[in-house]
Design a protein around this motif. Structure first.
Motif, PDB file in Angstrom:
ATOM      1  N   PHE A   1       0.803  -1.163   0.042  1.00 28.72           N
ATOM      2  CA  PHE A   1       0.012   0.020  -0.092  1.00 28.72           C
ATOM      3  C   PHE A   1       0.752   1.310   0.005  1.00 28.72           C
ATOM      4  CE2 PHE A   1      -3.583   2.638   0.632  1.00 28.72           C
ATOM      5  CZ  PHE A   1      -3.559   3.317   1.647  1.00 28.72           C
ATOM      6  N   LEU A   2       1.919   1.164   0.828  1.00 27.27           N
ATOM      7  CA  LEU A   2       3.005   2.199   0.673  1.00 27.27           C
ATOM      8  C   LEU A   2       3.638   2.530  -0.371  1.00 27.27           C
ATOM      9  CD1 LEU A   2       4.653   1.825   4.314  1.00 27.27           C
ATOM     10  CD2 LEU A   2       2.580   3.264   3.540  1.00 27.27           C
ATOM     11  N   LEU A   3       3.680   1.645  -1.353  1.00 26.91           N
ATOM     12  CA  LEU A   3       4.159   1.886  -2.826  1.00 26.91           C
ATOM     13  C   LEU A   3       3.111   2.163  -3.830  1.00 26.91           C
ATOM     14  CD1 LEU A   3       6.433  -1.383  -3.112  1.00 26.91           C
ATOM     15  CD2 LEU A   3       7.328   0.823  -3.132  1.00 26.91           C
ATOM     16  N   PHE A   4       1.787   1.946  -3.274  1.00 32.75           N
ATOM     17  CA  PHE A   4       0.808   1.987  -4.388  1.00 32.75           C
ATOM     18  C   PHE A   4       0.559   3.705  -4.326  1.00 32.75           C
ATOM     19  CE2 PHE A   4      -2.895   1.625  -6.844  1.00 32.75           C
ATOM     20  CZ  PHE A   4      -3.880   2.303  -6.153  1.00 32.75           C
ATOM     21  N   LEU A   5       0.580   4.272  -3.045  1.00 38.53           N
ATOM     22  CA  LEU A   5       0.147   5.597  -2.934  1.00 38.53           C
ATOM     23  C   LEU A   5       0.645   6.691  -3.901  1.00 38.53           C
ATOM     24  CD1 LEU A   5      -0.330   5.951   0.990  1.00 38.53           C
ATOM     25  CD2 LEU A   5      -2.249   6.067  -0.691  1.00 38.53           C
ATOM     26  N   PRO A   6       2.215   6.486  -3.808  1.00 31.13           N
ATOM     27  CA  PRO A   6       2.807   7.493  -4.919  1.00 31.13           C
ATOM     28  C   PRO A   6       2.394   7.001  -6.437  1.00 31.13           C
ATOM     29  CG  PRO A   6       4.518   5.833  -3.951  1.00 31.13           C
ATOM     30  CD  PRO A   6       3.126   5.814  -3.197  1.00 31.13           C
ATOM     31  N   VAL A   7       2.207   5.682  -6.481  1.00 30.65           N
ATOM     32  CA  VAL A   7       1.845   5.514  -8.076  1.00 30.65           C
ATOM     33  C   VAL A   7       0.515   6.132  -8.373  1.00 30.65           C
ATOM     34  CG1 VAL A   7       0.970   3.680  -9.557  1.00 30.65           C
ATOM     35  CG2 VAL A   7       2.973   3.154  -7.958  1.00 30.65           C
ATOM     36  N   PHE A   8      -0.574   6.130  -7.317  1.00 34.12           N
ATOM     37  CA  PHE A   8      -1.860   6.270  -7.467  1.00 34.12           C
ATOM     38  C   PHE A   8      -1.793   8.173  -7.633  1.00 34.12           C
ATOM     39  CE2 PHE A   8      -6.239   6.152  -7.589  1.00 34.12           C
ATOM     40  CZ  PHE A   8      -6.945   7.176  -6.621  1.00 34.12           C
ATOM     41  N   ALA A   9      -0.986   8.748  -6.862  1.00 35.86           N
ATOM     42  CA  ALA A   9      -1.343  10.233  -6.397  1.00 35.86           C
ATOM     43  C   ALA A   9       0.079  11.185  -7.171  1.00 35.86           C
ATOM     44  CB  ALA A   9      -1.173  10.478  -5.000  1.00 35.86           C
ATOM     45  N   ALA A  10       1.388  10.400  -7.689  1.00 28.90           N
ATOM     46  CA  ALA A  10       2.147  11.336  -8.251  1.00 28.90           C
ATOM     47  C   ALA A  10       1.706  12.379  -9.178  1.00 28.90           C
ATOM     48  CB  ALA A  10       3.500  10.218  -8.838  1.00 28.90           C
ATOM     49  N   ARG A  11       1.053  12.070  -9.942  1.00 31.49           N
ATOM     50  CA  ARG A  11       0.642  12.986 -11.123  1.00 31.49           C
ATOM     51  C   ARG A  11      -0.074  14.231 -10.671  1.00 31.49           C
ATOM     52  NH1 ARG A  11       1.139  12.742 -16.319  1.00 31.49           N
ATOM     53  NH2 ARG A  11       1.193  10.449 -16.360  1.00 31.49           N
ATOM     54  N   SER A  12      -1.170  13.725  -9.798  1.00 27.17           N
ATOM     55  CA  SER A  12      -1.814  14.936  -8.983  1.00 27.17           C
ATOM     56  C   SER A  12      -1.013  15.802  -8.100  1.00 27.17           C
ATOM     57  CB  SER A  12      -2.759  14.294  -8.396  1.00 27.17           C
ATOM     58  OG  SER A  12      -3.394  13.410  -8.999  1.00 27.17           O
TER      59      SER A  12
ATOM     60  N   ASN B   1       2.092  16.419  -8.252  1.00 25.43           N
ATOM     61  CA  ASN B   1       3.082  17.276  -9.115  1.00 25.43           C
ATOM     62  C   ASN B   1       2.085  18.364  -9.790  1.00 25.43           C
ATOM     63  OD1 ASN B   1       5.802  17.597 -10.069  1.00 25.43           O
ATOM     64  ND2 ASN B   1       4.732  17.195 -12.061  1.00 25.43           N
ATOM     65  N   ALA B   2       0.976  18.085 -10.054  1.00 23.74           N
ATOM     66  CA  ALA B   2       0.272  19.146 -10.873  1.00 23.74           C
ATOM     67  C   ALA B   2      -0.064  20.280 -10.032  1.00 23.74           C
ATOM     68  CB  ALA B   2      -1.181  18.534 -11.340  1.00 23.74           C
ATOM     69  N   LEU B   3      -0.177  19.983  -8.532  1.00 27.27           N
ATOM     70  CA  LEU B   3      -0.935  20.740  -7.661  1.00 27.27           C
ATOM     71  C   LEU B   3       0.218  21.626  -6.961  1.00 27.27           C
ATOM     72  CD1 LEU B   3      -3.808  18.718  -5.963  1.00 27.27           C
ATOM     73  CD2 LEU B   3      -4.054  20.661  -7.498  1.00 27.27           C
ATOM     74  N   SER B   4       1.426  20.699  -6.542  1.00 22.04           N
ATOM     75  CA  SER B   4       2.373  21.345  -5.661  1.00 22.04           C
ATOM     76  C   SER B   4       3.934  20.670  -6.257  1.00 22.04           C
ATOM     77  CB  SER B   4       2.044  21.169  -4.144  1.00 22.04           C
ATOM     78  OG  SER B   4       3.338  21.097  -3.558  1.00 22.04           O
ATOM     79  N   PRO B   5       4.142  21.153  -7.196  1.00 28.14           N
ATOM     80  CA  PRO B   5       5.472  20.520  -7.967  1.00 28.14           C
ATOM     81  C   PRO B   5       6.680  20.898  -6.933  1.00 28.14           C
ATOM     82  CG  PRO B   5       4.858  22.411  -9.180  1.00 28.14           C
ATOM     83  CD  PRO B   5       3.659  22.085  -8.172  1.00 28.14           C
ATOM     84  N   SER B   6       7.353  19.587  -6.850  1.00 29.58           N
ATOM     85  CA  SER B   6       8.743  19.791  -6.098  1.00 29.58           C
ATOM     86  C   SER B   6       9.583  18.744  -6.811  1.00 29.58           C
ATOM     87  CB  SER B   6       8.467  19.304  -4.558  1.00 29.58           C
ATOM     88  OG  SER B   6       7.998  17.937  -4.671  1.00 29.58           O
TER      89      SER B   6
ATOM     90  N   GLY C   1      -8.414  12.383  -2.919  1.00 28.64           N
ATOM     91  CA  GLY C   1      -8.629  13.817  -2.772  1.00 28.64           C
ATOM     92  C   GLY C   1      -7.796  14.673  -3.709  1.00 28.64           C
ATOM     93  N   LEU C   2      -6.449  14.178  -3.800  1.00 28.07           N
ATOM     94  CA  LEU C   2      -5.421  14.910  -4.780  1.00 28.07           C
ATOM     95  C   LEU C   2      -5.748  14.875  -6.146  1.00 28.07           C
ATOM     96  CD1 LEU C   2      -1.808  13.940  -3.155  1.00 28.07           C
ATOM     97  CD2 LEU C   2      -2.725  16.071  -3.478  1.00 28.07           C
ATOM     98  N   ARG C   3      -6.398  13.627  -6.505  1.00 31.86           N
ATOM     99  CA  ARG C   3      -6.460  13.343  -7.847  1.00 31.86           C
ATOM    100  C   ARG C   3      -7.516  14.064  -8.185  1.00 31.86           C
ATOM    101  NH1 ARG C   3      -4.380   8.275 -10.233  1.00 31.86           N
ATOM    102  NH2 ARG C   3      -5.724   8.439 -12.046  1.00 31.86           N
ATOM    103  N   LEU C   4      -8.862  14.001  -7.511  1.00 35.40           N
ATOM    104  CA  LEU C   4     -10.192  14.846  -7.813  1.00 35.40           C
ATOM    105  C   LEU C   4      -9.709  16.281  -7.908  1.00 35.40           C
ATOM    106  CD1 LEU C   4     -12.565  12.720  -5.567  1.00 35.40           C
ATOM    107  CD2 LEU C   4     -11.893  12.528  -8.048  1.00 35.40           C
ATOM    108  N   VAL C   5      -9.004  16.976  -6.744  1.00 35.20           N
ATOM    109  CA  VAL C   5      -8.836  18.477  -6.888  1.00 35.20           C
ATOM    110  C   VAL C   5      -7.932  18.541  -8.290  1.00 35.20           C
ATOM    111  CG1 VAL C   5      -7.751  20.318  -5.830  1.00 35.20           C
ATOM    112  CG2 VAL C   5      -8.994  18.591  -4.476  1.00 35.20           C
TER     113      VAL C   5
END
Ligand code: HEM
Length: 215
Positions: free
Chosen positions: A65-76, A78-83, A198-202
């Motif tokens: 699950f800890l590996l899944f989270l960045p896969v699921f949320a990385a694009r969003s 980066n779009a919302l708060s690039p670093s 939430g990150l993806r939807l926003v």
């Protein structure tokens, strides 16, 4: 040649420098190692063989699950708060996805062993929903190549979008029911799953006006 002998100088072929293992290979190896460490930890502390393998099924799912989270949320993210980190995660998203598939394969081995030592079978709903999630996961892993992206075209995006939400649903549903049934110890996992969604939807919501304007 000055003062030297006429013997030809032996030239040894340049040693074939070992090509650095690809990021995918490195992340998959690290994921396998981490998941096996989780199994070791579970087996080490179990009161019985059955309980040990039940813990192994749990801990391996938690790790993946800890590996899944960045896969699921990385694009969003980066779009919302690039670093630097969000850009790196986005760049390595495919390798992270394959690392997740590797770790979740250890979950599969752990749960299969759990049912084998317990001498029982998963209930039909878990078998259909969980089994379907594994089939989807392996279809996504098998198509994680540029050639497959080109070959499948829109179907590639459909498979990977459906797949990532399907996997998210199984994690969120599992942690949701566990929080209700087994207590708040599971709430941080559920909160992480909801925050990632939430990150993806926003980020999708914010992208819509731009996409509409571009049309
Ligand atoms: C046929 C498919 C599957 C079976 C039979 C299965 C079975 C199991 C078993 C036996 C456990 C430990 C149960 C316990 O705590 O008593 C478990 C935990 C878990 N599984 Fe699976 N699983 C399957 C697929 C999946 C998939 C595809 C996902 C996610 C996409 C997943 C996520 C989880 C999670 C989140 C936990 C709880 C981990 C924790 O305690 O933190 N499972 N599973």
């Amino acid at each position: 040649m000055e003062g030297g002998s006429a013997l030809p100088v032996a030239t040894f072929p340049e040693p074939a420098l070992a090509r650095p293992a690809s990021m995918t290979a490195r992340l998959c190896t690290a994921a396998a190692f981490g998941a096996l460490l989780a199994v070791g930890f579970a087996l080490w502390g179990g009161a019985s063989t059955v309980e040990s393998w039940q813990r192994a099924a749990r801990y391996t799912a938690r790790f993946s699950f800890l590996l899944f989270l960045p896969v699921f949320a990385a694009r969003s993210w980066n779009a919302l708060s690039p670093s630097t980190l969000s850009r790196a995660l986005l760049r390595q998203r495919r390798s992270l996805g394959l690392a997740f598939a590797t770790a979740h394969t250890v979950h599969l081995a752990g749960l299969a062993t759990f049912f084998a030592v317990k001498g029982t079978r998963p209930d039909p709903v878990t078998l259909v929903v969980g089994g379907g999630a594994y089939l989807t996961l392996y279809a996504m892993a098998a198509t994680s190549t540029d050639a497959a992206v080109r070959r499948l075209g829109r179907n590639w995006r459909r498979l990977h979008t459906f797949g990532v939400y399907y996997l998210w649903f199984v994690f969120a549903f599992t942690y949701g029911t566990r929080t209700l049934e087994r207590g708040l110890g599971y709430a941080p996992f559920l909160a992480a799953a909801i925050a990632a969604l939430g990150l993806r939807l926003v980020s999708r919501r914010l992208r819509q006006p731009r996409a509409a304007a571009a049309r």
